[in-house]
Motif scaffolding. Structure first.
Motif, mmCIF file in Angstrom:
data_model
loop_
_atom_site.group_PDB
_atom_site.id
_atom_site.type_symbol
_atom_site.label_atom_id
_atom_site.label_comp_id
_atom_site.label_asym_id
_atom_site.label_seq_id
_atom_site.Cartn_x
_atom_site.Cartn_y
_atom_site.Cartn_z
ATOM 1 N N UNK A 265 0.819 -1.355 0.038
ATOM 2 C CA UNK A 265 0.200 0.017 0.119
ATOM 3 C C UNK A 265 0.965 1.220 0.036
ATOM 4 N N UNK A 266 1.850 1.311 0.599
ATOM 5 C CA UNK A 266 2.879 2.350 0.696
ATOM 6 C C UNK A 266 3.418 2.656 -0.508
ATOM 7 N N UNK A 267 4.117 1.410 -1.076
ATOM 8 C CA UNK A 267 4.485 1.670 -2.541
ATOM 9 C C UNK A 267 3.487 2.282 -3.404
ATOM 10 N N UNK A 268 2.181 1.683 -3.587
ATOM 11 C CA UNK A 268 1.275 2.063 -4.439
ATOM 12 C C UNK A 268 0.981 3.611 -4.415
ATOM 13 N N UNK A 269 0.811 3.998 -3.038
ATOM 14 C CA UNK A 269 0.208 5.239 -2.643
ATOM 15 C C UNK A 269 1.444 6.443 -3.161
ATOM 16 N N UNK A 270 2.760 6.160 -2.650
ATOM 17 C CA UNK A 270 3.912 6.967 -3.063
ATOM 18 C C UNK A 270 3.967 6.791 -4.552
ATOM 19 N N UNK A 271 3.766 5.698 -5.274
ATOM 20 C CA UNK A 271 3.788 5.982 -6.808
ATOM 21 C C UNK A 271 2.691 6.904 -7.200
ATOM 22 N N UNK A 272 1.506 7.003 -6.850
ATOM 23 C CA UNK A 272 0.428 7.711 -7.282
ATOM 24 C C UNK A 272 0.493 9.228 -6.820
ATOM 25 N N UNK A 273 1.024 9.411 -5.697
ATOM 26 C CA UNK A 273 1.427 10.649 -5.267
ATOM 27 C C UNK A 273 2.739 11.328 -5.915
ATOM 28 N N UNK A 274 3.587 10.339 -6.433
ATOM 29 C CA UNK A 274 4.696 11.234 -7.070
ATOM 30 C C UNK A 274 4.254 11.304 -8.404
ATOM 31 N N UNK A 275 3.213 10.534 -9.174
ATOM 32 C CA UNK A 275 3.017 10.711 -10.554
ATOM 33 C C UNK A 275 2.064 12.030 -10.441
ATOM 34 N N UNK A 276 1.379 12.412 -9.470
ATOM 35 C CA UNK A 276 0.322 13.568 -9.362
ATOM 36 C C UNK A 276 1.228 14.610 -9.178
ATOM 37 N N UNK A 277 2.392 14.631 -8.597
ATOM 38 C CA UNK A 277 3.179 15.839 -8.467
ATOM 39 C C UNK A 277 3.824 16.071 -9.900
ATOM 40 N N UNK A 278 4.218 15.190 -10.237
ATOM 41 C CA UNK A 278 5.049 15.138 -11.612
ATOM 42 C C UNK A 278 4.086 15.955 -12.621
ATOM 43 N N UNK A 279 2.797 15.166 -12.858
ATOM 44 C CA UNK A 279 1.911 15.823 -13.812
ATOM 45 C C UNK A 279 1.394 17.213 -13.397
ATOM 46 N N UNK A 280 0.897 17.463 -12.155
ATOM 47 C CA UNK A 280 0.350 18.774 -11.621
ATOM 48 C C UNK A 280 1.605 19.784 -12.004
#
Length: 192
Positions: free
Chosen positions: A93-108
């Motif tokens: 869960x920590x891995x998946x949440x951090x992937x999504x958060x990092x992706x949102x940071x990049x795209x935003x």
């Protein structure tokens, strides 16, 4: 707010986490990579496009966002960290949440950048490091995760996972970066 993008991103997130990808793909590592790449390269931009006000709040300078995403992605692909995500539900869960958060940071950061060329730079750098990691996984002479995860070596599964990274991440980040470059050039022509 773009409801279609927001709903699509949320629905895809539910699907990618609920689907029995390991069964469908025949191996754990390609399933991991399909989830990872869908989160960072498809779901994250849909959520950013779908919720622009929220995206504005979390938008960082594009190169900083790309650097954070680089650290998150490469750190989770180190064998010890990957084994935590593979062997432990909390780690997963920590891995998946951090992937999504990092992706949102990049795209935003990249899509909401003040200057399109800065956003393009962030996406093109992300494309380059995703390509490198995918190529390393494809070209590795052995399964780098089997021993630490206590699984049988599956070099073919690792190579398939690397190919998924190359096939999904590289073109999406590259094309988005080129689109932003085109916007920057168009903006420059308008100024002249």
């Amino acid at each position: 707010m773009n409801r279609a993008a927001l709903i699509s991103g949320a629905a895809l997130a539910v699907f990618i986490w609920a689907a029995p990808l390991t069964q469908w793909l025949g191996a754990a590592f390609p399933a991991h990579m399909l989830r990872h790449m869908t989160l960072v390269a498809v779901i994250a931009p849909l959520l950013v496009i779908g919720a622009p006000t929220l995206a504005d709040r979390v938008a960082l300078p594009p190169l900083l966002a790309a650097a954070i995403e680089f650290v998150v992605v490469w750190a989770w692909h180190l064998p010890a960290a990957y084994s935590v995500a593979f062997l432990d539900d909390v780690g997963f869960v920590a891995e998946q949440v951090s992937f999504l958060a990092a992706g949102i940071l990049v795209w935003a950061g990249c899509l909401r950048a003040e200057h399109s060329l800065m956003g393009a730079g962030g996406l093109l750098l992300t494309s380059m490091h995703m390509t490198l990691l995918g190529a390393l996984l494809v070209l590795a002479p052995r399964d780098v995760y089997a021993e630490i995860c206590g699984t049988a070596p599956d070099l073919l599964g690792q190579q398939f996972g690397g190919l998924l990274m190359l096939a999904i991440g590289t073109p999406i980040y590259l094309v988005a970066g080129l689109v932003l470059t085109g916007q920057a050039l168009q903006d420059r022509r308008v100024e002249l």
